[in-house]
Enzyme design. Sequence first.
Site, short mmCIF file in Angstrom:
data_model
loop_
_atom_site.label_atom_id
_atom_site.label_comp_id
_atom_site.label_asym_id
_atom_site.label_seq_id
_atom_site.Cartn_x
_atom_site.Cartn_y
_atom_site.Cartn_z
N ARG A 63 6.57 46.62 95.39
CA ARG A 63 6.18 46.19 96.75
C ARG A 63 4.95 46.94 97.24
O ARG A 63 4.14 46.39 97.97
CB ARG A 63 7.35 46.40 97.72
CG ARG A 63 8.52 45.47 97.47
CD ARG A 63 9.65 45.71 98.45
NE ARG A 63 10.77 44.81 98.17
CZ ARG A 63 10.92 43.61 98.69
NH1 ARG A 63 10.02 43.14 99.53
NH2 ARG A 63 11.97 42.86 98.39
N GLU A 115 14.75 46.81 92.09
CA GLU A 115 15.68 45.93 92.79
C GLU A 115 16.39 45.05 91.77
O GLU A 115 15.79 44.59 90.80
CB GLU A 115 14.93 45.07 93.81
CG GLU A 115 14.21 45.90 94.87
CD GLU A 115 13.47 45.05 95.88
OE1 GLU A 115 13.83 43.86 96.04
OE2 GLU A 115 12.53 45.55 96.51
N GLU A 132 9.61 35.11 98.57
CA GLU A 132 9.24 36.37 99.21
C GLU A 132 7.98 36.95 98.58
O GLU A 132 7.11 37.51 99.26
CB GLU A 132 10.39 37.36 99.11
CG GLU A 132 10.11 38.69 99.78
CD GLU A 132 11.27 39.65 99.65
OE1 GLU A 132 11.13 40.78 100.16
OE2 GLU A 132 12.29 39.29 99.05
N ASP A 192 1.21 30.24 103.11
CA ASP A 192 0.43 30.30 104.34
C ASP A 192 -0.99 30.71 103.99
O ASP A 192 -1.35 31.87 104.03
CB ASP A 192 1.07 31.30 105.31
CG ASP A 192 0.37 31.31 106.66
OD1 ASP A 192 -0.40 30.36 106.92
OD2 ASP A 192 0.57 32.26 107.44
N HIS A 222 18.05 34.95 106.47
CA HIS A 222 17.69 35.37 105.12
C HIS A 222 16.60 34.40 104.66
O HIS A 222 16.90 33.34 104.12
CB HIS A 222 18.90 35.33 104.19
CG HIS A 222 20.05 36.17 104.67
ND1 HIS A 222 20.33 37.42 104.16
CD2 HIS A 222 20.98 35.93 105.64
CE1 HIS A 222 21.39 37.92 104.77
NE2 HIS A 222 21.81 37.04 105.67
N CYS A 267 14.54 34.17 102.29
CA CYS A 267 14.45 33.76 100.89
C CYS A 267 15.32 32.56 100.57
O CYS A 267 15.06 31.82 99.62
CB CYS A 267 14.82 34.92 99.97
SG CYS A 267 13.69 36.32 100.12
#
Length: 578
Positions: free
Chosen positions: A237, A267, A278, A335, A544, A546
């Site tokens: 990330r 993760e 995500e 986006d 949530h 995702c």
Amino acid sequence: MIISFEQLLSSLPPVVPDSEALRLYLTLPECFLFSDTSFYINLICPLAARIIALDKIAGEYIQLWWGKLEAQQFGRLIQIFKNVVVHILNQGPVLNNDPNYQQEVSRREMCMLVSMEILRKLNVVNMSQGQIVPYRSFYIPELIDKVDIRRDYLQWMREVAMESRLCHPKTNPNIQLFFCNYPFVFDAQVKTLLLQTDAVIQMQQAVEEVTRRHFLTPFMPVPIDNSQPFLVLFVSRSTIVQDTLQQLAKYGPGDFKKPLQVRFVGEEALDAGGVRKEFFILLLRRILDPQYYMFIYYEESRTIWFNDLSFEDTNMFHLIGILCGLAIYNSVIIDLPFPLALYKKLLEEKITLEDLKELSPTVARGLQQLLDYDGDDVEEMFGLTFEIPRERFGEIQYVQLKERGNEIAVNKQNRQEYVDLYVDFLLNKSVHDQFVAFSQGFHKVCGSKILALFHAQELMAMVVGNENYDFDEFEKVTEYKGEYWRKHPTIQMFWEVFHSLNLEQKKKFLIFLTGSDRVPILGMKSIRMIIQPMVDTKYWPVAHVCFNLLDLPKYEDKEMLQQKLLEAIEHNAGFTLV
């Protein structure tokens, strides 16, 4: 009267003696009976068959005359044959126990085929004349519900692979109709469905190829590439941009055809679609950050454009092109606030002043005022030359729009050339290297021939979605978990509150739920929200992002539900990545 028309149509020869006799083919559709689909077997389709059967010279004359029709007449002609297609689709299948089964099936197929062939001819005329009517006039939106487009595409592809092309209907009356031979009737939803189908096929082929290599490896004297069946990205990330860039650079075009899977370092979540969504949200947010200086943000239009002064290597623009392609290929809305001009350039459509108006309204307004000025003293009034100033790191530099442009004054005679060169410089020449890198990355993933069927507006809607909201459909496709169901008191209160919100609040809810207020090109039905219960009513609803999943506490009354829901969506920071 109908019998007279039938006799007249049956007497029309394929070789017409003179142009006056040929005019019958233009005047007959003006009769009101041709607007009634109940006469499609007796009148409309026989006329279509006669037009198709005309010899080459007569057929060219017909199309020449069609090209001279007014838009209203031309549009009416299109509608006549579209109505026949829709009428046949709405009839449903012929029953097997019908004593005239084979005859009825053959009749419908032939009527469908000749109608589509006439629409094809009309489309050719329309495009050759610079669109007498908008290209959307040929769209048949009923196709997506009435025809198995995926099956049609697969069968059509099989025929193409076997080099069995459709013949002309007059020479082979027993041929099979494929709607994929008439892509101009496909609206954006059908084209998107085709692109997704093509993507799935290519993904399956990529996986099958890897499986084949795995099987053959033990039997090969020399080891062969033992590739993964998925395009897997391992990213952190904190360094998501660098990680993505480094890994994508190692892959070839064939790898981009594989299904994308994303795994965040440290993760355990498996990517069933939500992690991938995500990933795109986070990555694009970083890439569009001003610190990278890759794009210029236009405040008045809230759009971005390539920054020709960027210090970033063109590989970064190549990466964004690949990401944009991967988003389409893996059915993820992103986006990316580019104006329509980007998609026109990707499809090699001409850029005009209208495109600059969307990106920079103020600059475009000034150029339009120059074109609209009525006086003869353009040179004195505007004081322009074919040289334009540009700011570069705090200094003003000048760009020649043409050779020795600083010596050529803009006047009434050459002002259109000045505007064209100005637009061309801003949207094409100045950002040539950045756009070429982006385009190559995009087409490396989305190189399908189906992409060429899209118009710029449709491609844009597929990438970033649209604003065609249908909140009744949104409610209709929502699913529920646990004790919640459609008639549960909390769910009924929720929908009462939701439908009472104004449009801006509903759009904020979509951002809260999905990370975007845009609607996928396939419509609200593709935003399938799932609502599950929470016991403690002191909490706010939780989204949530995702998975389009909403945790909704079992509030005791509608007032509390409305208050908590509004607080949740109003204080949402943009994306709730839970």
